[in-house]
Design an enzyme around this catalytic site. Structure first.
Site, PDB file in Angstrom:
ATOM      1  N   ASN A 123      68.096   1.322 118.401  1.00 18.25           N
ATOM      2  CA  ASN A 123      67.082   0.812 117.466  1.00 18.25           C
ATOM      3  C   ASN A 123      65.732   1.417 117.843  1.00 18.25           C
ATOM      4  O   ASN A 123      65.125   1.011 118.832  1.00 18.25           O
ATOM      5  CB  ASN A 123      67.059  -0.731 117.576  1.00 18.25           C
ATOM      6  CG  ASN A 123      65.992  -1.347 116.698  1.00 18.25           C
ATOM      7  OD1 ASN A 123      65.370  -0.664 115.883  1.00 18.25           O
ATOM      8  ND2 ASN A 123      65.791  -2.649 116.858  1.00 18.25           N
ATOM      9  N   TRP A 124      65.291   2.371 117.026  1.00 15.91           N
ATOM     10  CA  TRP A 124      64.038   3.073 117.345  1.00 15.91           C
ATOM     11  C   TRP A 124      62.807   2.369 116.785  1.00 15.91           C
ATOM     12  O   TRP A 124      61.695   2.901 116.857  1.00 15.91           O
ATOM     13  CB  TRP A 124      64.113   4.538 116.862  1.00 15.91           C
ATOM     14  CG  TRP A 124      65.136   5.343 117.605  1.00 15.91           C
ATOM     15  CD1 TRP A 124      65.769   4.977 118.771  1.00 15.91           C
ATOM     16  CD2 TRP A 124      65.671   6.620 117.258  1.00 15.91           C
ATOM     17  NE1 TRP A 124      66.650   5.961 119.155  1.00 15.91           N
ATOM     18  CE2 TRP A 124      66.610   6.985 118.248  1.00 15.91           C
ATOM     19  CE3 TRP A 124      65.438   7.516 116.200  1.00 15.91           C
ATOM     20  CZ2 TRP A 124      67.320   8.184 118.206  1.00 15.91           C
ATOM     21  CZ3 TRP A 124      66.146   8.710 116.162  1.00 15.91           C
ATOM     22  CH2 TRP A 124      67.070   9.037 117.145  1.00 15.91           C
ATOM     23  N   LYS A 125      63.018   1.209 116.167  1.00 13.94           N
ATOM     24  CA  LYS A 125      61.907   0.365 115.673  1.00 13.94           C
ATOM     25  C   LYS A 125      60.850   1.223 114.979  1.00 13.94           C
ATOM     26  O   LYS A 125      61.191   2.119 114.208  1.00 13.94           O
ATOM     27  CB  LYS A 125      61.329  -0.448 116.848  1.00 13.94           C
ATOM     28  CG  LYS A 125      62.433  -1.185 117.618  1.00 13.94           C
ATOM     29  CD  LYS A 125      61.939  -2.252 118.543  1.00 13.94           C
ATOM     30  CE  LYS A 125      63.134  -2.838 119.292  1.00 13.94           C
ATOM     31  NZ  LYS A 125      62.809  -4.005 120.076  1.00 13.94           N
ATOM     32  N   HIS A 166      67.361  -9.151 112.870  1.00 11.60           N
ATOM     33  CA  HIS A 166      66.774  -8.817 114.175  1.00 11.60           C
ATOM     34  C   HIS A 166      65.664  -9.823 114.497  1.00 11.60           C
ATOM     35  O   HIS A 166      64.939 -10.260 113.604  1.00 11.60           O
ATOM     36  CB  HIS A 166      66.216  -7.389 114.153  1.00 11.60           C
ATOM     37  CG  HIS A 166      65.797  -6.923 115.511  1.00 11.60           C
ATOM     38  ND1 HIS A 166      64.585  -7.264 116.059  1.00 11.60           N
ATOM     39  CD2 HIS A 166      66.453  -6.188 116.444  1.00 11.60           C
ATOM     40  CE1 HIS A 166      64.520  -6.743 117.274  1.00 11.60           C
ATOM     41  NE2 HIS A 166      65.634  -6.083 117.533  1.00 11.60           N
ATOM     42  N   GLU A 189      62.792  -9.559 115.706  1.00  7.33           N
ATOM     43  CA  GLU A 189      61.424  -9.204 115.297  1.00  7.33           C
ATOM     44  C   GLU A 189      61.222  -9.493 113.814  1.00  7.33           C
ATOM     45  O   GLU A 189      60.122  -9.835 113.384  1.00  7.33           O
ATOM     46  CB  GLU A 189      61.141  -7.733 115.652  1.00  7.33           C
ATOM     47  CG  GLU A 189      60.907  -7.593 117.156  1.00  7.33           C
ATOM     48  CD  GLU A 189      61.214  -6.228 117.737  1.00  7.33           C
ATOM     49  OE1 GLU A 189      61.371  -5.255 116.984  1.00  7.33           O
ATOM     50  OE2 GLU A 189      61.309  -6.143 118.983  1.00  7.33           O
ATOM     51  N   GLU A 241      71.358 -11.024 121.270  1.00  6.13           N
ATOM     52  CA  GLU A 241      70.106 -10.510 121.813  1.00  6.13           C
ATOM     53  C   GLU A 241      69.179 -11.682 122.153  1.00  6.13           C
ATOM     54  O   GLU A 241      68.470 -12.186 121.270  1.00  6.13           O
ATOM     55  CB  GLU A 241      69.416  -9.612 120.776  1.00  6.13           C
ATOM     56  CG  GLU A 241      70.198  -8.378 120.413  1.00  6.13           C
ATOM     57  CD  GLU A 241      69.271  -7.253 119.973  1.00  6.13           C
ATOM     58  OE1 GLU A 241      69.324  -6.190 120.593  1.00  6.13           O
ATOM     59  OE2 GLU A 241      68.480  -7.451 119.052  1.00  6.13           O
ATOM     60  N   GLY A 282      62.556  -6.155 124.662  1.00  4.91           N
ATOM     61  CA  GLY A 282      61.300  -5.428 124.847  1.00  4.91           C
ATOM     62  C   GLY A 282      60.451  -5.950 125.994  1.00  4.91           C
ATOM     63  O   GLY A 282      59.278  -5.610 126.113  1.00  4.91           O
ATOM     64  N   SER A 329      66.619  -5.329 126.582  1.00  4.19           N
ATOM     65  CA  SER A 329      66.247  -4.587 127.791  1.00  4.19           C
ATOM     66  C   SER A 329      67.437  -3.918 128.477  1.00  4.19           C
ATOM     67  O   SER A 329      67.496  -3.851 129.705  1.00  4.19           O
ATOM     68  CB  SER A 329      65.478  -5.493 128.774  1.00  4.19           C
ATOM     69  OG  SER A 329      64.252  -5.904 128.192  1.00  4.19           O
ATOM     70  N   GLY A 382      66.892  -0.768 122.476  1.00  2.00           N
ATOM     71  CA  GLY A 382      65.592  -0.423 121.895  1.00  2.00           C
ATOM     72  C   GLY A 382      64.868   0.591 122.743  1.00  2.00           C
ATOM     73  O   GLY A 382      65.154   1.791 122.699  1.00  2.00           O
TER      74      GLY A 382
HETATM   75  P1  PGA Z   1      64.947  -3.520 123.884  1.00  2.88           P
HETATM   76  O1  PGA Z   1      65.199  -3.836 122.319  1.00  2.88           O
HETATM   77  O2  PGA Z   1      66.132  -2.724 124.346  1.00  2.88           O
HETATM   78  O3  PGA Z   1      63.678  -2.726 123.897  1.00  2.88           O
HETATM   79  O4  PGA Z   1      64.822  -4.811 124.565  1.00  2.88           O
HETATM   80  C1  PGA Z   1      66.454  -4.245 121.874  1.00  2.88           C
HETATM   81  C2  PGA Z   1      66.396  -4.572 120.411  1.00  2.88           C
HETATM   82  O5  PGA Z   1      65.323  -4.920 119.913  1.00  2.88           O
HETATM   83  O6  PGA Z   1      67.412  -4.491 119.702  1.00  2.88           O
END
Ligand code: PGA
Length: 253
Positions: free
Chosen positions: A12-14, A98, A100, A168, A174, A211, A232
């Site tokens: 996931n490159w957000k 997700h 976010e 998650e 993150g 993470s 991510g």
């Molecule tokens: P992260 O993000 O690996 O940076 O914690 C994971 C995600 O948002 O799917």
């Protein structure tokens, strides 16, 4: 031995990368994935670059997805992309729910369910994300929250579909805080049980995310109910990707 023989790595490159870095990283993934048939890779870049990345990954068996889609097919919905349009642009997978999106854009469980239905209707494979916040965790509500999110998201879905479910923990996304495999274990088995009960005929693929990096990936993959990872920030670092792919090859599944 797990029923699912493949290992899954979804990136996931957000909103992390500009166009140049996105295209270069996509090329790197193609090079690193090589032709390992046991490793399934999916990329979620910014949807602005979907068509260009489609060309890069076209002969590599890497799946392409978007990070969010809307449940109505066409109409006056400024700024949205429908699941049908996403499918038409050559994507196979879509992230749904997700944390976010839930937290910043206030997506509800009901909206997540509509997106799941629309994704399957459009012939996309959804990657449903579930997980508890820091405060829900400290109030010992993890299992209750995850089960609620899961049951509402899966309600009334058609049978016999392929669906990813990623656990998650929100507090681990993150933040660099790793949820220990021991702590995640109970949640993974709850997810597997509820999914089987609600949609016994479906093909579920279970992931862990939060993470994940080259140091902890192997221990997360060791869980009997985990078939892969959703990554991510570590997925935009070339050296980390290389090391994570190597670790996945070694991981006992
Ligand atoms: P992260 O993000 O690996 O940076 O914690 C994971 C995600 O948002 O799917």
């Amino acid at each position: 031995m797990k029923a699912e023989e493949k290992k899954y790595f979804l990136a996931n490159w957000k909103m992390y990368l500009n166009r140049e870095n996105t295209l270069s990283l996509a090329n790197f993934f193609v090079k690193e994935k090589k032709d390992d048939p046991s490793l399934e890779v999916g990329l979620f870049p910014s949807s602005l670059y979907t068509l260009e990345i489609k060309n890069i990954v076209s002969n590599s068996q890497i799946s392409l997805g978007v990070q969010n889609g809307f449940w109505v097919d066409f109409g006056g919905y400024t700024g949205e992309l429908s699941m049908k349009m996403i499918r038409e642009s050559g994507c196979d997978i879509v992230l749904v729910g997700h944390s976010e999106r839930r937290r910043i854009f206030e997506e509800t469980d009901e909206e997540v369910n509509k997106k799941m239905l629309a994704a399957l209707e459009a012939d996309l494979t959804p990657v449903l994300c579930v997980g508890e916040t820091e405060s829900e965790r400290s109030e010992l509500k993890t299992e209750e929250v995850v089960e609620r999110q899961l049951r509402l998201a899966l309600a009334d879905l058609p049978p016999n579909k392929k669906i990813f479910v990623a656990y998650e923990p929100v507090w681990a996304i993150g933040t660099g805080k790793d949820c220990s495999p021991e702590e995640a274990k109970g949640v993974h088995s709850l997810i597997a049980r509820v999914c089987k009960e609600v949609l016994p005929e479906s093909n579920f693929i279970f992931l862990y995310g939060g993470s994940v990096n080259s140091k902890n990936i192997e221990e997360h993959l060791a869980d009997l109910n985990v078939h892969g990872v959703l990554v991510g920030s570590a997925s935009i670092k070339e050296d980390e990707v290389k090391n994570m792919f190597e670790a996945m090859q070694k991981a006992k599944m």
